[in-house]
Design a protein around this motif. Sequence first.
Motif, PDB file in Angstrom:
ATOM      1  N   ASP A 218      -3.406 -10.085  -0.213  1.00 31.46           N
ATOM      2  CA  ASP A 218      -4.410 -10.464  -0.925  1.00 31.46           C
ATOM      3  C   ASP A 218      -4.927  -9.129  -1.875  1.00 31.46           C
ATOM      4  N   TYR A 219      -5.354  -8.998  -2.663  1.00 25.24           N
ATOM      5  CA  TYR A 219      -5.675  -8.297  -2.880  1.00 25.24           C
ATOM      6  C   TYR A 219      -7.517  -8.268  -3.881  1.00 25.24           C
ATOM      7  N   LYS A 220      -9.187  -8.474  -2.933  1.00 25.59           N
ATOM      8  CA  LYS A 220      -9.494  -9.570  -2.907  1.00 25.59           C
ATOM      9  C   LYS A 220     -10.737  -8.419  -4.950  1.00 25.59           C
ATOM     10  N   ARG A 221     -10.359  -7.327  -3.957  1.00 25.79           N
ATOM     11  CA  ARG A 221     -12.335  -6.970  -5.288  1.00 25.79           C
ATOM     12  C   ARG A 221     -11.282  -6.294  -6.619  1.00 25.79           C
ATOM     13  N   ILE A 222     -11.975  -6.227  -7.135  1.00 27.38           N
ATOM     14  CA  ILE A 222     -12.445  -6.018  -8.382  1.00 27.38           C
ATOM     15  C   ILE A 222     -11.746  -4.449  -8.747  1.00 27.38           C
ATOM     16  N   GLY A 223     -11.867  -3.843  -7.861  1.00 26.39           N
ATOM     17  CA  GLY A 223     -12.005  -2.566  -8.751  1.00 26.39           C
ATOM     18  C   GLY A 223     -11.271  -1.737  -7.095  1.00 26.39           C
ATOM     19  N   GLY A 225      -9.583   0.743  -4.000  1.00 25.76           N
ATOM     20  CA  GLY A 225      -9.818   1.512  -3.536  1.00 25.76           C
ATOM     21  C   GLY A 225     -10.721   0.009  -2.591  1.00 25.76           C
ATOM     22  N   ASP A 226     -10.562  -1.450  -3.111  1.00 29.88           N
ATOM     23  CA  ASP A 226     -11.192  -2.117  -2.668  1.00 29.88           C
ATOM     24  C   ASP A 226     -12.770  -2.369  -2.754  1.00 29.88           C
ATOM     25  N   THR A 227     -13.181  -1.852  -4.459  1.00 31.22           N
ATOM     26  CA  THR A 227     -14.477  -1.543  -4.296  1.00 31.22           C
ATOM     27  C   THR A 227     -14.891  -2.744  -5.208  1.00 31.22           C
ATOM     28  N   GLY A 228     -16.029  -2.786  -5.684  1.00 30.50           N
ATOM     29  CA  GLY A 228     -16.838  -3.701  -6.699  1.00 30.50           C
ATOM     30  C   GLY A 228     -17.225  -5.425  -6.164  1.00 30.50           C
ATOM     31  N   PRO A 229     -17.098  -6.107  -6.357  1.00 31.75           N
ATOM     32  CA  PRO A 229     -17.439  -7.349  -6.755  1.00 31.75           C
ATOM     33  C   PRO A 229     -15.889  -8.065  -6.060  1.00 31.75           C
ATOM     34  N   ASN A 230     -16.301  -9.221  -5.598  1.00 32.14           N
ATOM     35  CA  ASN A 230     -14.923 -10.143  -4.589  1.00 32.14           C
ATOM     36  C   ASN A 230     -14.081 -11.048  -6.077  1.00 32.14           C
ATOM     37  N   GLY A 232     -11.351 -13.998  -7.303  1.00 32.87           N
ATOM     38  CA  GLY A 232     -10.381 -14.581  -7.048  1.00 32.87           C
ATOM     39  C   GLY A 232      -8.573 -14.082  -6.534  1.00 32.87           C
ATOM     40  N   GLY A 233      -8.506 -12.739  -6.941  1.00 34.00           N
ATOM     41  CA  GLY A 233      -7.622 -12.437  -6.310  1.00 34.00           C
ATOM     42  C   GLY A 233      -6.875 -11.518  -6.866  1.00 34.00           C
ATOM     43  N   MET A 234      -6.701  -9.943  -7.384  1.00 31.21           N
ATOM     44  CA  MET A 234      -6.121  -8.904  -7.683  1.00 31.21           C
ATOM     45  C   MET A 234      -4.722  -9.077  -8.236  1.00 31.21           C
ATOM     46  N   GLY A 235      -4.268  -9.433  -6.500  1.00 32.71           N
ATOM     47  CA  GLY A 235      -2.555  -9.429  -6.678  1.00 32.71           C
ATOM     48  C   GLY A 235      -1.897  -9.625  -5.581  1.00 32.71           C
ATOM     49  N   SER A 236      -1.126  -9.667  -5.234  1.00 36.37           N
ATOM     50  CA  SER A 236      -0.200  -9.575  -3.811  1.00 36.37           C
ATOM     51  C   SER A 236       0.849  -9.208  -3.471  1.00 36.37           C
ATOM     52  N   ILE A 237       0.663  -8.865  -2.188  1.00 37.36           N
ATOM     53  CA  ILE A 237       2.300  -8.377  -1.760  1.00 37.36           C
ATOM     54  C   ILE A 237       2.698  -8.826  -0.504  1.00 37.36           C
ATOM     55  N   TYR A 416      -6.326  -4.395 -15.127  1.00 34.14           N
ATOM     56  CA  TYR A 416      -5.489  -5.020 -13.475  1.00 34.14           C
ATOM     57  C   TYR A 416      -5.697  -3.827 -12.470  1.00 34.14           C
ATOM     58  N   ARG A 417      -5.742  -3.874 -11.781  1.00 30.70           N
ATOM     59  CA  ARG A 417      -5.652  -3.122 -10.464  1.00 30.70           C
ATOM     60  C   ARG A 417      -4.698  -2.097 -10.263  1.00 30.70           C
ATOM     61  N   LYS A 418      -4.144  -0.826 -10.494  1.00 32.06           N
ATOM     62  CA  LYS A 418      -3.140   0.002 -10.168  1.00 32.06           C
ATOM     63  C   LYS A 418      -3.066   0.216  -8.682  1.00 32.06           C
ATOM     64  N   ASP A 419      -3.368   0.345  -7.806  1.00 35.49           N
ATOM     65  CA  ASP A 419      -3.524   1.224  -6.282  1.00 35.49           C
ATOM     66  C   ASP A 419      -3.045  -0.296  -5.994  1.00 35.49           C
ATOM     67  N   LEU A 420      -2.298  -1.473  -5.916  1.00 30.94           N
ATOM     68  CA  LEU A 420      -1.753  -2.601  -4.477  1.00 30.94           C
ATOM     69  C   LEU A 420      -0.790  -1.912  -4.172  1.00 30.94           C
ATOM     70  N   GLY A 421      -0.754  -2.024  -2.643  1.00 34.23           N
ATOM     71  CA  GLY A 421      -0.057  -1.524  -1.565  1.00 34.23           C
ATOM     72  C   GLY A 421      -0.227  -0.226  -1.209  1.00 34.23           C
ATOM     73  N   LYS A 422      -0.889   0.499  -2.050  1.00 32.76           N
ATOM     74  CA  LYS A 422      -1.154   2.082  -1.592  1.00 32.76           C
ATOM     75  C   LYS A 422      -2.160   1.970  -0.275  1.00 32.76           C
ATOM     76  N   ASP A 423      -2.685   1.409   0.193  1.00 31.62           N
ATOM     77  CA  ASP A 423      -3.195   0.682   1.511  1.00 31.62           C
ATOM     78  C   ASP A 423      -1.658   1.016   2.748  1.00 31.62           C
ATOM     79  N   LEU A 424      -0.921   0.446   2.225  1.00 26.16           N
ATOM     80  CA  LEU A 424       0.044  -0.237   3.145  1.00 26.16           C
ATOM     81  C   LEU A 424       0.981   0.743   3.355  1.00 26.16           C
ATOM     82  N   ILE A 425       1.329   1.731   1.793  1.00 28.29           N
ATOM     83  CA  ILE A 425       2.650   2.599   2.300  1.00 28.29           C
ATOM     84  C   ILE A 425       2.208   3.800   2.807  1.00 28.29           C
ATOM     85  N   SER A 426       2.696   4.758   3.951  1.00 27.30           N
ATOM     86  CA  SER A 426       2.147   5.347   4.323  1.00 27.30           C
ATOM     87  C   SER A 426       2.492   7.014   3.761  1.00 27.30           C
TER      88      SER A 426
END
Length: 427
Positions: A218-223, A225-230, A232-237, A416-426
């Motif tokens: 899950d992606y917990k931060r609002i911003g 690149g995982d920035t800003g406050p926590n 309830g969750g901004m999405g998941s993969i 909405y966050r536009k960067d979900l999964g970016k940390d996992l896609i090489s």
Amino acid sequence: MNILLIGSGGREHALAWKMAQSPKLTNLFTAPGNAGTQELGKNVDIDTSNFNEVKKFVLEKNIDIVVVGPEAPLVEGIHDFFLADDKLRKVSVIGPEKDAAMLEGSKDFAKEFMMKYKIPTAAFKTFDKSNIEEAYSFLESLTPPYVLKADGLAAGKGVLIIDSLQKAKAELKEMIENERFGDASRKVVIEEFLSGIELSVFVLTDGKSYLILPSAKDYKRIGEGDTGPNTGGMGSISPVPFADELFMQKIEKRIIKPTIDGLQKEGLRYKGFIFFGLIKVEDEPYVIEYNVRMGDPESESVIPRIKSDLVELFEAVGNGSLNEKTVEFDEDFFASVFLVSGGYPGSYEKGKVMTGLDETDDCILFHAGTKVDENGRVVTNGGRVLAVTASGKTMKDALGKAYDNAEKIDFEGKYYRKDLGKDLISE
Ligand code: AMP
Ligand code: GLY
């Protein structure tokens, strides 16, 4: 089967959506539910913290199974209430009894349990008013950042990660002496900081056997690149690419099995979902926390991957025959993007009319903070409004589809966050 589902979030819509596909389902009621669950059954306006009210409804509607979405009713003992009542005893409750729900209800309890059963987790000590001076010395013996956790339930806000020793001491005092999180922070767990990447793993258990469900992140931060406050969750993969077979085997052997065995040895009766909040440090899994329910927003990408009949699995959990069951999953990747209200997780407005819901395709919309207003329109009714879930052969495909559909839906202040999964896609 008549089923009562407790809760109102995206997790509950996902559970309702899945149960509604079962030929075994006769009537589905969700209390209180949202605009999504309303489409799949009936939303009911009962106070689920008042177990006598739940009882009245369950008897009136001949409910066979109560599925508890959030942790609070479990920690308050809804399952025990059913077992103690002659008329309710035959009704299955999906969710652990109160003593076992302490795995989420008390961080200190969970840590002691993990120590006893040698389940890998961060080193820790627990303190209260009587030994606060020792807590200061313990902090001095650690290296930053410092991890302070309110022992009890604090609506996901009870964990503080602090860089300076001075601030950590001040916060500790706030928590213990001034009860910053009320009763929940009368005891505080201080933990070693673990550095790694987090993932969530779920099992469904009848207390003896268990089925492992797909992993998720899950992606917990609002911003971005995982920035800003926590939040309830901004999405998941799901699945998590780095949770390969070898890593999942380690998780099962070192964490899942000892947890189930430990529960049995402690005489803690557990029928329901266990959520393992994990962190991968180097190549090894550690437990950050247990939750006694499914995750949200993880459910919105995990539940749609389950191919087996969930009502049938719940039935097996209820009568203790889960050992006879297997569970099958969709091998595709699933991604779920949360649309939230402008201002969330701070203050935000409700009642914004939602458009474009009918223009989406090849995706599933899981409602969370929505309701149908007096004019029959779907309007926003919370911070996290709606999860857009899509699948594909690759995570990139799944995300692409989810984002295309997220564009089509609109309401004033949508974010909405536009960067979900970016940390996992090489690539
Ligand atoms: P919890 O409520 O225990 O899940 O903690 C909330 C969040 O704090 C977790 O999802 C982690 O991101 C972080 N966290 C908790 N404990 C630790 C730890 N020991 N080391 C590093 N991060 C942690
Ligand atoms: N995804 C975190 C939770 O459900 O607590």
